[in-house]
Write a protein that holds these residues in place. Structure first.
Motif, PDB file in Angstrom:
ATOM      1  N   ALA A   1      -4.255   2.113  22.072  1.00  0.00           N
ATOM      2  CA  ALA A   1      -4.295   1.585  23.385  1.00  0.00           C
ATOM      3  C   ALA A   1      -5.876   0.919  23.579  1.00  0.00           C
ATOM      4  N   ALA A   2      -6.843   1.526  23.210  1.00  0.00           N
ATOM      5  CA  ALA A   2      -8.250   0.926  23.362  1.00  0.00           C
ATOM      6  C   ALA A   2      -8.425  -0.311  22.722  1.00  0.00           C
ATOM      7  N   VAL A   3      -7.699  -0.479  21.431  1.00  0.00           N
ATOM      8  CA  VAL A   3      -7.826  -1.651  20.734  1.00  0.00           C
ATOM      9  C   VAL A   3      -7.338  -2.918  21.368  1.00  0.00           C
ATOM     10  N   THR A   4      -5.932  -2.479  22.107  1.00  0.00           N
ATOM     11  CA  THR A   4      -5.221  -3.658  22.820  1.00  0.00           C
ATOM     12  C   THR A   4      -6.040  -4.094  24.033  1.00  0.00           C
ATOM     13  N   VAL A   5      -6.489  -3.130  24.873  1.00  0.00           N
ATOM     14  CA  VAL A   5      -7.072  -3.169  26.004  1.00  0.00           C
ATOM     15  C   VAL A   5      -8.386  -4.030  26.093  1.00  0.00           C
ATOM     16  N   PHE A   6      -9.189  -3.560  25.121  1.00  0.00           N
ATOM     17  CA  PHE A   6     -10.535  -4.058  25.045  1.00  0.00           C
ATOM     18  C   PHE A   6     -10.850  -4.838  23.996  1.00  0.00           C
ATOM     19  N   ASP A   7      -9.799  -5.154  23.230  1.00  0.00           N
ATOM     20  CA  ASP A   7      -9.940  -6.401  22.236  1.00  0.00           C
ATOM     21  C   ASP A   7     -10.967  -6.021  21.160  1.00  0.00           C
ATOM     22  N   LEU A   8     -10.830  -4.785  20.621  1.00  0.00           N
ATOM     23  CA  LEU A   8     -11.701  -4.197  19.665  1.00  0.00           C
ATOM     24  C   LEU A   8     -11.778  -4.650  18.388  1.00  0.00           C
ATOM     25  N   GLU A   9     -10.657  -5.244  17.962  1.00  0.00           N
ATOM     26  CA  GLU A   9     -10.718  -6.151  16.631  1.00  0.00           C
ATOM     27  C   GLU A   9     -11.844  -7.549  16.625  1.00  0.00           C
ATOM     28  N   ASP A  10     -11.782  -7.890  17.610  1.00  0.00           N
ATOM     29  CA  ASP A  10     -12.997  -9.077  17.870  1.00  0.00           C
ATOM     30  C   ASP A  10     -14.270  -8.622  18.116  1.00  0.00           C
ATOM     31  N   ARG A  11     -14.416  -7.262  18.202  1.00  0.00           N
ATOM     32  CA  ARG A  11     -15.682  -6.576  18.357  1.00  0.00           C
ATOM     33  C   ARG A  11     -16.307  -5.902  17.120  1.00  0.00           C
ATOM     34  N   GLY A  12     -15.279  -6.207  16.024  1.00  0.00           N
ATOM     35  CA  GLY A  12     -15.709  -5.535  14.606  1.00  0.00           C
ATOM     36  C   GLY A  12     -15.210  -4.360  14.201  1.00  0.00           C
ATOM     37  N   VAL A  13     -14.118  -3.992  14.872  1.00  0.00           N
ATOM     38  CA  VAL A  13     -13.720  -2.620  14.474  1.00  0.00           C
ATOM     39  C   VAL A  13     -12.579  -2.848  13.694  1.00  0.00           C
ATOM     40  N   SER A  14     -12.490  -2.272  12.448  1.00  0.00           N
ATOM     41  CA  SER A  14     -11.657  -2.446  11.537  1.00  0.00           C
ATOM     42  C   SER A  14     -10.228  -1.690  11.713  1.00  0.00           C
ATOM     43  N   LEU A  15      -9.160  -2.430  11.456  1.00  0.00           N
ATOM     44  CA  LEU A  15      -7.687  -1.925  11.837  1.00  0.00           C
ATOM     45  C   LEU A  15      -6.994  -1.457  10.513  1.00  0.00           C
ATOM     46  N   VAL A  16      -5.802  -0.626  10.629  1.00  0.00           N
ATOM     47  CA  VAL A  16      -5.126  -0.396   9.436  1.00  0.00           C
ATOM     48  C   VAL A  16      -4.696  -1.556   9.119  1.00  0.00           C
ATOM     49  N   GLY A  17      -3.682  -2.354  10.106  1.00  0.00           N
ATOM     50  CA  GLY A  17      -3.060  -3.410   9.913  1.00  0.00           C
ATOM     51  C   GLY A  17      -1.598  -3.016   9.781  1.00  0.00           C
ATOM     52  N   GLU A  18      -0.968  -4.165   9.204  1.00  0.00           N
ATOM     53  CA  GLU A  18       0.471  -4.076   9.013  1.00  0.00           C
ATOM     54  C   GLU A  18       0.935  -3.286   7.731  1.00  0.00           C
ATOM     55  N   LEU A  19       1.742  -2.313   8.016  1.00  0.00           N
ATOM     56  CA  LEU A  19       2.043  -1.389   6.702  1.00  0.00           C
ATOM     57  C   LEU A  19       3.444  -2.273   6.386  1.00  0.00           C
ATOM     58  N   PRO A  20       3.582  -1.904   4.797  1.00  0.00           N
ATOM     59  CA  PRO A  20       4.599  -2.436   4.152  1.00  0.00           C
ATOM     60  C   PRO A  20       5.763  -2.056   4.528  1.00  0.00           C
ATOM     61  N   ALA A  21       6.763  -2.729   5.000  1.00  0.00           N
ATOM     62  CA  ALA A  21       8.266  -2.174   5.301  1.00  0.00           C
ATOM     63  C   ALA A  21       8.928  -1.621   4.274  1.00  0.00           C
ATOM     64  N   GLY A  22       9.821  -0.757   4.619  1.00  0.00           N
ATOM     65  CA  GLY A  22      10.875  -0.041   3.900  1.00  0.00           C
ATOM     66  C   GLY A  22      10.314   0.875   2.911  1.00  0.00           C
ATOM     67  N   PHE A  23      11.226   1.293   1.998  1.00  0.00           N
ATOM     68  CA  PHE A  23      10.973   2.610   1.215  1.00  0.00           C
ATOM     69  C   PHE A  23      10.561   2.160  -0.195  1.00  0.00           C
ATOM     70  N   PRO A  24       9.313   2.876  -0.890  1.00  0.00           N
ATOM     71  CA  PRO A  24       9.047   2.496  -2.207  1.00  0.00           C
ATOM     72  C   PRO A  24      10.167   2.923  -3.210  1.00  0.00           C
ATOM     73  N   PRO A  25      10.003   1.909  -4.218  1.00  0.00           N
ATOM     74  CA  PRO A  25      10.968   2.016  -5.264  1.00  0.00           C
ATOM     75  C   PRO A  25      10.665   3.324  -6.297  1.00  0.00           C
ATOM     76  N   PHE A  26      11.785   3.896  -6.951  1.00  0.00           N
ATOM     77  CA  PHE A  26      11.300   4.615  -7.988  1.00  0.00           C
ATOM     78  C   PHE A  26      10.721   4.097  -9.008  1.00  0.00           C
ATOM     79  N   THR A  27       9.574   4.660  -9.411  1.00  0.00           N
ATOM     80  CA  THR A  27       8.682   4.073 -10.333  1.00  0.00           C
ATOM     81  C   THR A  27       8.178   5.059 -11.363  1.00  0.00           C
ATOM     82  N   ILE A  28       8.177   4.762 -12.644  1.00  0.00           N
ATOM     83  CA  ILE A  28       7.449   5.741 -13.688  1.00  0.00           C
ATOM     84  C   ILE A  28       6.179   5.132 -13.890  1.00  0.00           C
ATOM     85  N   PRO A  29       4.978   5.564 -13.318  1.00  0.00           N
ATOM     86  CA  PRO A  29       3.657   5.043 -13.457  1.00  0.00           C
ATOM     87  C   PRO A  29       3.296   5.396 -14.895  1.00  0.00           C
TER      88      PRO A  29
END
Length: 572
Positions: free
Chosen positions: A217-245
């Motif tokens: 809420a503080a980020v939205t109200v006080f526009d903290l991104e423009d004040r130099g505060v780093s944000l998490v950002g958009e998360l990837p949508a959906g579920f990760p695929p089965f992967t053998i690393p």
């Protein structure tokens, strides 16, 4: 099938009347799972989204294979620095998040395989390799390491350092150079204060959720991104695929070394937490099945872009206080996180990074146990020294060397106690029946030229010399004892090295006119001595069922009676 996969048995016998409580508990604990999962992923040097993937799969894996009905597994603050210390040096040249995730996933598979194998082979005792004093020291060192590592993020900047002292120096220099972002520091400190205060004054309230909501809420109200505060950002949508690393073969041994330490910490944490909640629910802890359950959770996470997991005492406590009755609580939590990723991936887009740093720092404060250190200092100085050494191992050498130091100190402490166990000369004290340690009960009467010696440990290669030298000293005291009775009830084993020592010692004492006899020696130990052919020199008439019968035999054979005053025979 039900024993191998307890979750199936739970679902088959599940009563619909429990679902309401499990549903509420699952939704409540999800408010912790999401921000903590993201924060602990970044603590491990991985993208925040991997913390959510890991949480989902850990909950599902343990719900199927874990024996406890109430434990909540997932990313953990104590494992995060260990994962980072293992993975980040291997991906330093590449530096891509995808490579780091692949290494972390292979690490999760290794940890899971080690843990499951240990459970199948019934090696639950390995969790005891970290004694309580070394755990306290290690966790305090880990808490300090985590806190110092998160301070730059809390202040709104980053530093490039790879050790606690280097990070602390870099942080101080950056602050002195004016790199602090005021808005970031305000958000971080406010979140940290809110979490800590609410946990103390209103522990049932989801303080982490409250801090996260207010920060967004503080980020939205006080526009903290423009004040130099780093944000998490958009998360990837959906579920990760089965992967053998996959990773290069030459890096597998380095990963395996880290996996051993991570598996040990995870198991120790899981079994100790399971024991606490087993007492609350009136159930028994099966350490080997817990190993399989937590191992399955790490394997599941590793196959879906996750990293190693452990039990969370705080999240388990929240679930239990919220009415959790079965692992359906974990399934509800997993389903809620999946729903967010599918239908509202942008929900946490404006979450500030300093808020995640506050979540991690709050968790590090819960790891610290200063009261435990003070208690050790007050109760047993040697255990306090062990804790301090473990603390310094983590703080000065790093997280992974620190766990090696902690394990090594625990093992050396056991060896020290076997090598130099408690020993005593026994005597008769006024008003007490039997024979007692003269260091604690002043002797009021004695039999002339009789020494009664007790050795409180198995008689092994490590302490055979200690036993021999002490008996020699007793035999050299004037007047020379005619009998030395070994009160052997606490001698639970004799190995071949000790048997050879006893044979030589008995002959040496006999030549000096002193008879070595044993009282209360266990049948199993005496059978071993016979198998070692020790009966060639130590004969049947040198064994007595009790100390009293041995003393009576001495008095009769030597024609002596009790005399007032202490014995001449004492330990150095």
């Amino acid at each position: 099938m039900g024993r191998a996969v307890p979750g199936i048995a739970t679902l088959r016998s599940y009563r619909p009347s429990l679902f309401g409580k499990d549903l509420v508990a699952g939704l409540v604990v999800t408010t912790l799972l999401i921000p903590q999962g993201m924060a602990y992923a970044e603590l491990a040097g991985l993208p925040a989204i991997t913390g959510l993937y890991t949480t989902i799969l850990a909950l599902l894996g343990y719900a199927l294979f874990g024996p406890s009905r109430v434990l909540v597994l997932g990313p953990d603050s104590s494992l995060g620095p260990m994962i980072a210390a293992t993975v980040l040096p291997l991906v330093a040249a590449d530096g891509s998040p995808e490579t780091a995730v692949a290494y972390a996933s292979v690490l999760a598979l290794m940890v899971g395989a080690i843990t499951v194998l240990a459970g199948v082979l019934e090696l639950g005792f390995v969790a005891d390799l970290l004694s309580r004093p070394t755990q306290i020291g290690y966790m305090n060192g880990l808490a300090l390491t985590i806190m110092v590592g998160q301070l730059p993020k809390l202040f709104g900047f980053s530093v490039d350092a790879d050790s606690l002292l280097a990070e602390a120096a870099a942080f101080v220099q950056a602050v002195a150079d004016g790199e602090t972002v005021g808005a970031a520091l305000a958000v971080g400190v406010a979140c940290l204060a809110l979490i800590v205060v609410l946990q103390r004054v209103w522990p049932v309230f989801p303080s982490v959720l409250g801090a996260v909501v207010l920060a967004i809420a503080a980020v939205t109200v006080f526009d903290l991104e423009d004040r130099g505060v780093s944000l998490v950002g958009e998360l990837p949508a959906g579920f990760p695929p089965f992967t053998i690393p996959t990773v290069p073969l030459e890096d597998l041994m380095l990963l395996f070394a880290g996996a051993l330490g991570i598996a040990l910490v995870s198991l120790t944490d899981t079994i100790s937490t399971a024991s606490v909640f087993a007492q609350k629910t009136g159930t028994e802890v099966d350490g080997n099945r817990e190993m399989i359950g937590v191992g399955a959770a790490s394997v599941a996470a590793g196959l879906f872009q996750g990293f190693p997991v452990s039990t969370s005492g705080s999240r388990t406590a929240v679930a239990f206080q919220s009415g959790s009755r079965t692992q359906v609580t974990g399934l509800v939590g997993a389903a809620a996180i999946v729903a967010m990723l599918l239908f509202a991936p942008g929900l946490l887009r404006n979450l500030p990074q300093p808020a995640l740093a506050a979540v991690v720092i709050a968790a590090s404060l819960s790891l610290a146990d200063i009261a435990g250190l003070r208690r050790l200092h007050r109760q047993r100085r040697s255990d306090f020294v062990l804790a301090v050494v473990a603390f310094l191992g983590v703080a000065l050498l790093g997280v992974l060397p620190g766990i090696a130091v902690a394990v090594g100190m625990s093992i050396l402490n056991v060896f020290r106690r076997v090598w130099w166990p408690h020993q005593a000369v026994l005597g008769r004290a006024s008003g007490l029946r039997g024979y007692h340690d003269t260091a604690y009960h002043p002797t009021t009467e004695h039999l002339p030229r009789l020494a009664i010696y007790r050795f409180d440990a198995p008689l092994l290669f490590a302490n055979a010399r200690t036993f021999r030298d002490q008996v020699r000293r007793l035999g050299a005291i004037e007047p020379t004892p005619r009998w030395i009775i070994v009160a052997a009830e606490s001698i639970t084993d004799v190995d071949t090295t000790a048997a050879d020592m006893l044979e030589d010692l008995e002959q040496e004492l006999a030549e000096a006119g002193t008879r070595l006899v044993f009282a209360e020696l266990k049948d199993a130990v005496r059978a071993k001595m016979k198998a070692y052919e020790l009966n060639r020199t130590v004969h049947a008439d040198q064994f007595y069922p009790t100390v009293r019968t041995a003393v009576e035999a001495y008095a009769s054979a030597e024609g002596v009676d009790w005399e007032p005053g202490p014995s001449a025979y004492r330990l150095d």
